[in-house]
Each structure stands twice: as structure tokens, then as C-alpha cells.
Design a protein around this motif. Structure first.
Motif, PDB file in Angstrom:
ATOM      1  N   PHE A 119       0.642  -1.124  -0.036  1.00 32.68           N
ATOM      2  CA  PHE A 119       0.100   0.081   0.116  1.00 32.68           C
ATOM      3  C   PHE A 119       0.736   1.360   0.105  1.00 32.68           C
ATOM      4  O   PHE A 119       0.427   2.171  -0.427  1.00 32.68           O
ATOM      5  CB  PHE A 119      -0.842  -0.066   1.020  1.00 32.68           C
ATOM      6  CG  PHE A 119      -2.091  -0.929   0.986  1.00 32.68           C
ATOM      7  CD1 PHE A 119      -2.370  -1.456  -0.070  1.00 32.68           C
ATOM      8  CD2 PHE A 119      -2.658  -1.291   2.294  1.00 32.68           C
ATOM      9  CE1 PHE A 119      -3.377  -2.740  -0.069  1.00 32.68           C
ATOM     10  CE2 PHE A 119      -3.817  -2.435   2.077  1.00 32.68           C
ATOM     11  CZ  PHE A 119      -3.889  -2.938   0.855  1.00 32.68           C
ATOM     12  N   THR A 120       2.083   1.013   0.159  1.00 26.27           N
ATOM     13  CA  THR A 120       3.100   2.193   0.283  1.00 26.27           C
ATOM     14  C   THR A 120       3.712   2.565  -1.025  1.00 26.27           C
ATOM     15  O   THR A 120       4.298   3.341  -1.395  1.00 26.27           O
ATOM     16  CB  THR A 120       4.213   2.262   1.177  1.00 26.27           C
ATOM     17  OG1 THR A 120       5.199   1.220   0.848  1.00 26.27           O
ATOM     18  CG2 THR A 120       3.616   2.079   2.641  1.00 26.27           C
ATOM     19  N   LEU A 175      -1.588   4.404  -1.216  1.00 26.98           N
ATOM     20  CA  LEU A 175      -2.745   3.942  -1.883  1.00 26.98           C
ATOM     21  C   LEU A 175      -4.008   4.842  -1.616  1.00 26.98           C
ATOM     22  O   LEU A 175      -4.502   4.611  -0.266  1.00 26.98           O
ATOM     23  CB  LEU A 175      -3.097   2.314  -1.676  1.00 26.98           C
ATOM     24  CG  LEU A 175      -4.238   1.931  -2.377  1.00 26.98           C
ATOM     25  CD1 LEU A 175      -4.178   1.939  -4.016  1.00 26.98           C
ATOM     26  CD2 LEU A 175      -4.754   0.330  -1.871  1.00 26.98           C
ATOM     27  N   ALA A 176      -4.750   5.512  -2.240  1.00 33.98           N
ATOM     28  CA  ALA A 176      -6.111   6.087  -2.109  1.00 33.98           C
ATOM     29  C   ALA A 176      -7.021   5.129  -2.758  1.00 33.98           C
ATOM     30  O   ALA A 176      -7.150   5.517  -4.085  1.00 33.98           O
ATOM     31  CB  ALA A 176      -5.895   7.514  -2.429  1.00 33.98           C
ATOM     32  N   ARG A 177      -7.709   4.588  -2.483  1.00 33.75           N
ATOM     33  CA  ARG A 177      -8.791   3.440  -2.824  1.00 33.75           C
ATOM     34  C   ARG A 177      -9.836   4.262  -2.773  1.00 33.75           C
ATOM     35  O   ARG A 177     -10.435   4.951  -1.858  1.00 33.75           O
ATOM     36  CB  ARG A 177      -8.978   2.334  -2.197  1.00 33.75           C
ATOM     37  CG  ARG A 177     -10.064   1.285  -2.921  1.00 33.75           C
ATOM     38  CD  ARG A 177      -9.945  -0.121  -2.094  1.00 33.75           C
ATOM     39  NE  ARG A 177     -10.984  -0.718  -2.821  1.00 33.75           N
ATOM     40  CZ  ARG A 177     -11.176  -2.298  -2.288  1.00 33.75           C
ATOM     41  NH1 ARG A 177     -10.454  -2.738  -1.309  1.00 33.75           N
ATOM     42  NH2 ARG A 177     -11.988  -2.908  -3.100  1.00 33.75           N
ATOM     43  N   LEU A 190      -6.123   5.716  -6.882  1.00 31.78           N
ATOM     44  CA  LEU A 190      -5.091   6.472  -6.971  1.00 31.78           C
ATOM     45  C   LEU A 190      -3.892   5.703  -6.446  1.00 31.78           C
ATOM     46  O   LEU A 190      -3.985   5.307  -4.985  1.00 31.78           O
ATOM     47  CB  LEU A 190      -5.215   7.898  -6.406  1.00 31.78           C
ATOM     48  CG  LEU A 190      -4.316   9.270  -6.824  1.00 31.78           C
ATOM     49  CD1 LEU A 190      -4.437   9.141  -8.352  1.00 31.78           C
ATOM     50  CD2 LEU A 190      -4.702  10.508  -6.224  1.00 31.78           C
ATOM     51  N   LEU A 191      -2.839   5.346  -7.198  1.00 34.85           N
ATOM     52  CA  LEU A 191      -1.893   4.518  -6.810  1.00 34.85           C
ATOM     53  C   LEU A 191      -0.700   5.293  -6.157  1.00 34.85           C
ATOM     54  O   LEU A 191      -0.675   6.634  -6.320  1.00 34.85           O
ATOM     55  CB  LEU A 191      -1.110   3.825  -8.152  1.00 34.85           C
ATOM     56  CG  LEU A 191      -1.893   3.045  -8.800  1.00 34.85           C
ATOM     57  CD1 LEU A 191      -0.951   2.280  -9.926  1.00 34.85           C
ATOM     58  CD2 LEU A 191      -2.586   1.695  -7.950  1.00 34.85           C
ATOM     59  N   PRO A 192      -0.057   4.837  -5.133  1.00 35.51           N
ATOM     60  CA  PRO A 192       0.839   5.504  -4.429  1.00 35.51           C
ATOM     61  C   PRO A 192       2.003   6.422  -5.313  1.00 35.51           C
ATOM     62  O   PRO A 192       2.467   5.737  -6.545  1.00 35.51           O
ATOM     63  CB  PRO A 192       1.817   4.643  -3.548  1.00 35.51           C
ATOM     64  CG  PRO A 192       0.738   3.344  -3.576  1.00 35.51           C
ATOM     65  CD  PRO A 192      -0.025   3.165  -4.767  1.00 35.51           C
TER      66      PRO A 192
END
Length: 907
Positions: free
Chosen positions: A756-757, A848-850, A870-872
Motif C-alpha cells: 500500500f506504500t 494507496l488512495a482507494r 489513486l496509486l502511491p
């Protein structure tokens, strides 16, 4: 009359400055004037049309039992035509707006009352001198008696029919009075129904006690069924003059219909027929001249002498257009449209004219035996089309409030989401010409149903004959629209009779003779009467008797034949959304999940104190699961079940709003991508539903005010022409590449596994050549193969499809439900600025912004994208279109993400 193909006179190509709507001039008009027709003694002036929509008044009918409680409505009041008693009372503020809070019960008395409408109009000597004068009602809702100068001229009983009455003998010079007496369909039919040995199974019982349970009158009247209440809309039983009223005058000849039939259309030649229906007073010759303009500006014409008899005449003039510019569904070519104009001349003058705009195309419903059963696919101009779209329901309880602008916006939204088909559901009404004309222009295919929403219809011949006239009028009105690719007899009548519990109980309660009569009546109506109408008036468009159905080849709502409605997810068994992956029908016509509308929409029908899931107002705007006691909370409990199954308990009402939309969007995405990946076994995905009839908690992807929910943005991606479908089910992810392109396409696809980072744990890229119109299975991974020992709670996989090095489709796969993941709280950076196209919003994130969801409160703003992951380290720029100022937008801007909402963080 000869059946030979008429000689075509090509004319020079015109420029864009020439109007698409044209009249004959110059030499062509000289040809018309030169023709003299001796049997017609007088000059035939064209038909004259005068609107009678102005100057109406209305009141409660004298003696109506509601006069005492509503004396304010018993005096003559100003009315609007087209309209209804409800909209007229609302305009005068004599009844409250029914969509506000819990006002729906307060308007019920209107539909239980009888009403009078009247207008006065002058008629001059010139009009009275015409041989024929007719009053035409394009639509009366529904039981109505019409009087002209005190003489009864019409008794109407069908909302969907046009009514024409000759009135020359009843008119006089000066002022004339036209009166319409409207009768409550419930009050008219209930006394009769209560005397019958049984009541046919209907749809939804009234929650207001105006009809006994199981004694629904809606089955027995030709009126929009949804107005009696549905599981997504209110009960508002309208009455009124709901379409235009006209006075038409004419002499020896009237052109009653003009159409361009399309017996055979190929890339080489369009074999067409100009079809005219003419009403004539005498026997004799007439002259028909046809002129057309192609999409590229080229024109052509033909002419013919025809012989008329007294009364009705049907004339068919065959002709051909070489190398036609065909109409194509969006994504497959241009939705080309031709303009056709016809003049009919007698005694040296034009007696009648008409214009038609249509597209030239062939359409087939292809059903062939194959390894999966029997196919169900639409083939347009020889190309099999995977149908991508949604179900279309009425846009308002009051049809006259729906403007052409609203229709355009909604259809454009469908096209913007890469849809190519809408199903006009059978519980509403036949939509206005504007709807179909806009669909023609946008290249949207229309699955058009006759207006039967699921209730069992009466079996009598009088009812069937009434429906047949309705069907003839509607098919004739709509048959020149190339967007209509199917006429369907009904929604769910056959499957309901076959499998619904209340129908089974009803069948057990009647005699075998009664059951046989009901079943024969349905077969007569849907397999013969309506099929025959389509075969006669629009033979180039296929007919399908019922949805779901198998065209009477066996049981309905099966996965290997015909079309399919799937409701074990959400309704029925309330299965989890992953159950969508276990069902692969030939064509999915209905499936859906509910969600709440945008918070700005909720604000528009509530007070702040109403905004909780169990408040009376929110419950009143949830119509699902109408039980015996009409407990709206059952629907909201079902909504909470699905939300909590995925995300856990929402921290607030606003969080529930967000999470319900995320649940709906991700669930429908799963189903749609499965269906597309299953091509050609499955060839259609029409989710329930595109739009809303009122502001409420429903299955729509666009709410009543036109605001896109998350699902509409997801649809833009899962219905894109190129798709990478990465479908995880029971620990295995199947990867398919889907192409709607008509030519082969070289692509690359990529899978990256990261935490997730943003740390990439593994990556794989491969190339492929996608066959035209195909789904290509390229990989299958177990969770263990993707994770390689990584923590499934902090890891995800990114699947990309690349064309020319650019990502054209992306899907993320997570290894558990959102509530089990350790989603981080991202820091989302925003910058909103003005640019040449309006405004630009820059977004970036560290982690990660889901489920990023950008809103602007009550401000009207449309984003180029929303509801995305939105990917890291990723940055995106969204276009924002709004009339609001930059300062107002910046003040209203709110950016949410799934982790923040689940944690209760404030945006």
C-alpha cells in the motif's frame, strides 16, 4: 401498381449551408404544378393544424366526494396542457410537492378524484369551409369523456393511444367549448373488480389503503404501471390531458403516415420503400415526389403517379440507394442519418407534405445453437454487438415535467459512459419523439418494450383489441428510428406467471378452465397480437415476446437460452456480489444493487434532522421490499447488509452514503466485467437501472437530479472499448483482455504486485494480439502465485492493458474484503485552478488512495473522472466543468477515500 424499382434522379452534392430540412423548389416544383388531376374538382389545400393547448381551466368534478375536504379545488382554476391534475394543483400550491420529505400521502386524494377540464376556442369561416375538421388528442390520461359544445364526442380508455374525432358538424363560427371529464381509474375499476370471482396478480399493493391487498386495478387499465408505485418510486396515480390537443382541418386528401421501410440494407445497396398512407375523398390520380439528402450532403429524388381510391390508401414505392452511409451503434461507426421529404400533389398544387429523418441499417437478433445452448446477440449491419448499457425507467412521476434538455443530458451521460444500449422498460410509457431522435444521433441502441410491467393482463378480446390499436399507433410513430433494434412484448409477465410465489398460489386457487383462459389470453396477446403488429408495421426489427424469455421454446429465465434477469444478488437469496461470477447467461437484461444518491440530492428532499437511515423521511424514500405492512426499513436493512458485509459498520450517515455507492459500483463492475470477459457465451450486460423517477434510495447510477453516482463513473471504465478484466473468485484471479474493436489489435498487458506504500514486489509484462470483437483469456493466478508470501492485508495487484505504451484499462485486485484490509490513510494533495477548458483539479497521493471521490456539495460540477483508485505516488489531472466561480469551487471541494471514510476521518 408496379413493384418495379423507381427511377432515381441524383442531384448535385450540396454544401453544409443548405438546410437539412428542405422543400422542393425550381424545376421540381414546376413538375408538381404541371400535373392536373381531373377527378378532384377543388384545389386541395394542405392540412392545417392549430394547437388547442392554451386557455384551459380545471376543477374537481361537481359531486365528487372530495369536494368537501378540498373546496379550493372545486372552482374553475387555470390549468396547463399538456399536464395533469397533480401538476396543476402543485403549480397553484394547492397540494404540497410530493417528493419533499413525507409528502407522498398528501397527494393521494387527487388520483382518487374526478376532474373536469375545459377550454374555449374560436373558429373562423375559413376553417369551417374545409371539408374535414378533426380534434386530435395525442394522449388522455386515462378514462375520459370529451364534449364539444355540449355534445359527447369521445370516451377514452387508454393512456397510450392517440384519439382523432371528426367534429365539423358540431363546430360553429365564433367561440366553441371543449370539455374533458376525467375519472379516477381506481374509483372507476375497484367496484367492478370487487365483484369478480378473482383479481389477477398485479405488482405492488397500495400502502395508502385505497385498494384492498391483492385487489389491484392497474392490470385492467392501459395506463403507466409505475404510477401505481414500484420498488423504486412513489405511488402517484395521475389524471390529465398529458399530451397535445390539436384542431386539424383538410380538404380532399390527408397524409396520415409516411415512413421509409428498409427491407434490405447492405454496404453495397439499400433497398428501401417509401410507404405512404393517404385518406382520400375521391378516386383519381395523384403525384408523389420523394427527395432525400445523405449525411455527406448528396441528394437524390424520385417521383411517381399513383391512383387513389375513396377512403384509406396504402402506397409503397420501392427505390434503392447505392453504397449507403449506414447508421452504426456508437463505437462501431458514425450514426449516419438521412433526411427524406415527400410531397403529394393534386390539381396542380401540393396537398400534403412530410419529413422523416432515419438511419439505414440492418438489425438481426441472432439465435443459433452452440456449445453453450442457444445464442442471443444483436447483429447490426452484419457485426455482432456486445450490448453494454442499462435499463431506462421513467424520469419523473409526471411525464410532462421531463424536458428535451433533461432527455439529452441523460442520453449523453449514457453515451459518455461507453454504453451502446438502453432498455426502455415496460412498466412506464412510450417515450416522446425527442428521446428516440437523440438516441438516433448518439448511436444508442434501444430495446423497446410494449407497456406491460409484470402484472398479469386480462384475457378478454376487448382489452386485447385496445392494446393492438395502441401498438399499431406506437410502432407507426417510432418505426423510422434506427436506434430501436428490438420490440419486446413485456417485462417479466411470463417468468412471473411461471415462477413467482404469489402467481403459484393464485394458480392453485382457480379452476383449470380459468387458468387455461388466462394463459391463452397471454399467449394471444404476446405471441400473436403484438408480434403481428411488429411483423406488419416494422418487419425489419425483431420481436421478442417477453423479458426474460425464450420465445416459447421452453422455461424462461434460464442461462442457456434467451435473456436473463438475475436477482439472487440483492433480492431473493441476498447472495454476496461474488455470486455474479457463478452465472453466465446468454444475455443479462437485469441485475442490480442499490445505493444512496449524492448527499446534495438527499439535502434537497430532507431537513437536517431527517438525515439518518431510520428516519421516517429516509424510510419513505426507500421503496424496496414492500411487505404486507409496507415497511420501508426492510430495504434499508438490506442496504446495510451489503454495505456491512464489505466495509463494516458505517461511522455516520454520510459514510453510509459513500460506502453504499462504493458497494454498488464495485459489485456491478464485477458482474459487467465477468459478462464481457465471457463473450461470446454472453453478449449483453444491461444493469438495473440508469436513472431515477424521484430522489430516493434506488438501483440507479444517475440520480433524479442528473448527478452521477460512483457506478456511472465505473461504468465508463468497465464499458470502455478495451478492457482488462481481472476477476478474483475463491482465491483465483482470471485475466481476460476484451476488445470491441472491429480489427485485430496488438497490445501489452502488465501485472504488478505492490504494497500500500507503493513498493513493487513483483512485475510481469506480456504482449498479445486481440482478435476483433473478442475476449481473450491470458492468465490465471492463485493468490499464492501473486502474493509470494506477502501479507494479503497490505498487498494488492495492479493489472494494466496498454495500447501504444499508454494504459487504456486498469483493474486492481485485493485479497480480502475492504473491512479486513489494513488500508492506510493517504495524504491526498489537491490543486484546483482555472484553465482553457474550465477548471483543472490536480490530485496526488503518498499511499494507496482507494475509492477517491471528489464532490463539490450542491454546486453543479461535472468531472472528467471520479470514483477511482489513486496509486502511491500517482498524480492525475481532472477536468471540472461548472458555472460556479473558482473561489466557490475551492470552498466546496471535498475529497474522500475509502480508508478515511471507513475510519470516520473528516475530509
Amino acid at each position: 401498381m408496379s413493384d418495379d424499382v423507381c427511377k432515381v434522379h441524383p442531384l448535385p452534392r450540396t454544401t453544409g449551408a443548405v438546410s437539412r430540412r428542405f422543400q422542393f423548389a425550381g424545376a421540381l416544383m414546376m413538375m408538381l404544378v404541371a400535373v392536373t388531376l381531373q377527378p378532384f374538382a377543388a384545389t386541395a389545400a394542405p392540412l392545417s393544424t392549430r394547437s388547442l393547448d392554451a386557455g384551459w381551466q380545471f376543477r374537481l368534478a361537481p359531486g365528487d366526494p372530495h369536494v368537501k375536504a378540498h373546496p379550493h379545488a372545486a372552482r374553475w382554476l387555470p390549468a396547463t396542457v399538456p399536464g395533469s391534475a397533480q401538476t396543476d394543483l402543485m403549480a397553484l400550491k394547492l397540494v404540497p410537492a410530493p417528493y419533499w420529505r413525507t409528502n407522498e400521502p398528501k397527494i393521494q386524494w387527487v388520483g382518487l378524484s374526478n376532474w373536469q377540464y375545459r377550454t374555449h376556442f374560436d373558429v373562423d369561416a375559413a376553417t369551417l369551409a374545409r371539408r374535414h375538421i378533426d380534434i386530435v388528442f395525442d394522449g388522455l390520461d386515462t378514462f375520459a369523456d370529451v364534449y364539444l359544445n355540449g355534445h359527447k364526442i369521445l370516451s377514452a380508455d387508454n393512456m397510450f393511444r392517440r384519439w382523432r374525432v371528426p367534429v365539423k358538424a358540431l363546430l360553429h363560427a365564433g367561440t366553441n367549448t371543449l370539455e374533458v371529464r376525467l375519472y379516477s381509474p381506481i374509483e372507476r375499476l375497484q367496484p367492478w373488480l370487487l365483484k369478480q370471482p378473482y383479481a389477477l396478480p398485479g405488482e405492488f399493493d397500495s400502502p395508502f389503503g385505497d385498494e384492498p391487498k391483492g385487489k389491484q386495478t392497474a392490470n385492467y387499465v392501459r395506463k403507466a404501471a409505475y404510477q401505481y408505485g414500484w420498488d423504486w418510486g412513489p405511488r402517484i396515480v395521475t389524471e390529465g390531458i398529458w399530451q397535445d390537443v390539436k384542431l386539424e382541418s383538410w380538404d380532399a386528401l390527408r397524409l396520415t403516415d409516411f415512413s421509409i421501410a428498409q427491407p434490405d440494407v447492405t454496404a453495397e445497396v439499400a433497398k428501401l420503400q417509401a410507404q405512404l398512407e393517404l385518406q382520400s375523398d375521391a378516386t383519381g390520380s395523384a403525384y408523389v415526389a420523394l427527395h432525400w439528402r445523405a449525411p455527406n450532403g448528396e441528394t437524390g429524388s424520385l417521383d411517381r403517379d399513383v391512383t387513389l381510391k375513396v377512403g384509406d390508401n396504402v402506397i409503397a414505392i420501392p427505390f434503392e440507394i447505392a453504397h449507403p452511409e449506414r447508421w452504426w451503434p456508437v463505437g462501431y461507426g458514425k450514426p449516419n442519418l438521412y433526411d427524406f421529404h415527400v410531397d403529394v400533389a393534386m390539381t396542380g398544387a401540393t396537398a400534403a407534405s412530410a419529413d422523416r429523418e432515419t438511419g439505414l441499417r440492418s438489425v438481426e437478433l441472432r439465435r443459433q445453437k452452440d456449445q453453450w445452448g442457444k445464442s442471443f446477440e444483436f447483429v447490426v449491419n452484419g457485426v455482432p454487438i456486445f450490448a453494454k448499457g442499462a435499463n431506462f425507467i421513467p424520469m419523473d412521476s409526471f411525464p410532462t415535467r421531463v424536458t428535451p434538455a433533461r432527455i439529452r443530458r441523460l442520453l449523453q451521460s449514457a453515451r459518455d459512459a461507453n454504453m451502446n444500449m438502453l432498455r426502455v422498460w415496460g412498466g412506464g410509457y412510450y417515450l416522446p419523439d425527442d428521446f428516440y431522435a437523440e438516441a438516433d444521433k448518439l448511436g444508442l441502441m434501444i430495446w423497446q418494450e410494449f407497456m406491460f410491467g409484470g402484472a398479469i393482463p386480462p384475457s378478454g378480446k376487448a382489452f386485447r383489441d385496445n392494446v393492438q390499436v395502441e401498438a399499431m399507433q406506437q410502432v407507426e410513430r417510432l418505426r423510422d428510428h434506427p436506434s430501436i433494434v428490438l420490440w419486446c412484448g413485456n417485462n417479466e409477465v411470463e417468468t412471473g406467471w411461471e415462477s413467482w410465489d404469489d402467481r403459484k398460489k393464485f394458480k392453485a386457487s382457480i379452476t383449470p378452465t380459468q387458468r387455461k383462459r388466462i394463459e391463452q389470453g397471454m399467449r394471444e396477446l404476446f405471441d400473436h397480437a403484438l408480434r403481428d403488429v411488429v411483423a406488419k408495421y416494422e418487419p425489419s426489427v425483431p420481436y421478442w415476446p417477453s423479458s426474460p424469455g425464450t420465445d416459447y421454446e421452453g422455461p424462461v429465465n434460464v442461462t442457456d437460452n434467451g435473456d436473463y434477469h438475475y436477482w439472487d444478488v440483492w433480492s431473493g437469496k441476498a447472495l454476496p456480489v461474488t455470486a455474479y461470477l457463478d452465472v453466465t447467461p446468454r444475455f443479462m437484461t437485469e441485475y442490480g444493487l442499490q445505493s444512496m444518491p449524492d448527499m446534495a440530492t438527499i439535502d434537497a428532499f430532507t431537513e437536517p434532522s431527517d438525515r439518518s437511515i431510520d428516519s421516517p423521511v429516509i424510510r419513505a424514500h426507500q421503496k424496496y421490499d414492500r411487505g404486507a405492512h409496507y415497511d420501508e426499513s426492510k430495504g434499508n436493512q438490506r442496504l446495510l447488509l451489503y454495505v456491512e458485509r464489505e466495509f463494516g459498520k458505517p461511522k455516520s450517515f454520510a459514510a453510509l452514503d459513500y460506502l453504499s455507492q462504493a458497494m454498488q459500483a464495485e459489485g456491478i463492475q464485477l458482474a459487467a466485467e465477468h459478462l464481457r470477459a465471457s463473450r461470446p457465451e454472453s453478449m449483453g450486460s444491461l444493469y438495473w437501472q440508469l436513472d431515477d423517477v424521484w430522489p430516493g434510495i434506488t438501483w440507479s447510477s444517475i440520480d433524479y437530479y442528473g448527478r452521477w453516482k460512483m457506478l456511472q463513473y465505473h461504468a465508463r471504465r468497465f464499458y470502455a472499448p478495451l478492457l482488462i478484466a481481472a476477476l478474483r473468485n475463491k482465491g483465483t484471479t482470471k485475466v481476460s483482455l476484451v476488445s470491441d474493436r472491429t480489427t485485430a489489435l496488438p497490445v501489452h498487458w502488465r501485472v504488478r504486485v505492490m504494497d500500500f506504500t507503493g513498493k513493487v514486489l513483483s512485475e510481469h509484462t506480456a504482449s498479445a494480439t486481440l482478435a476483433p470483437l473478442s475476449s481473450t483469456h491470458v492468465a490465471r493466478y492463485s493468490d499464492a502465485q501473486l502474493l509470494h508470501g506477502a501479507d494479503p492485508r497490505t498487498t494488492f495487484a495492479v493489472f494494466d492493458l496498454l495500447e501504444g505504451g499508454k494504459v487504456v484499462s486498469r483493474n486492481l485486485v485485493f485479497f480480502d474484503l475492504p473491512k479486513q484490509l489494513l488500508l492506510p490513510l493517504p495524504h491526498i494533495r489537491t490543486q484546483l485552478r482555472a484553465d482553457a477548458d474550465g477548471y483543472a483539479l490536480n490530485l496526488g497521493t503518498d499511499k494507496l488512495a482507494r475509492g477517491v471521490w471528489v464532490t463539490f456539495g450542491a454546486l453543479d460540477a461535472r468531472l472528467s473522472d471520479d470514483a477511482f483508485d489513486l496509486l502511491p505516488g500517482q498524480h492525475v489531472t481532472l477536468q471540472v466543468r461548472s458555472k460556479a466561480s473558482l473561489a466557490a469551487l475551492r470552498s466546496a471541494l471535498k475529497v474522500q477515500d475509502m480508508a478515511g471514510v471507513m475510519a470516520g476521518a473528516q475530509p
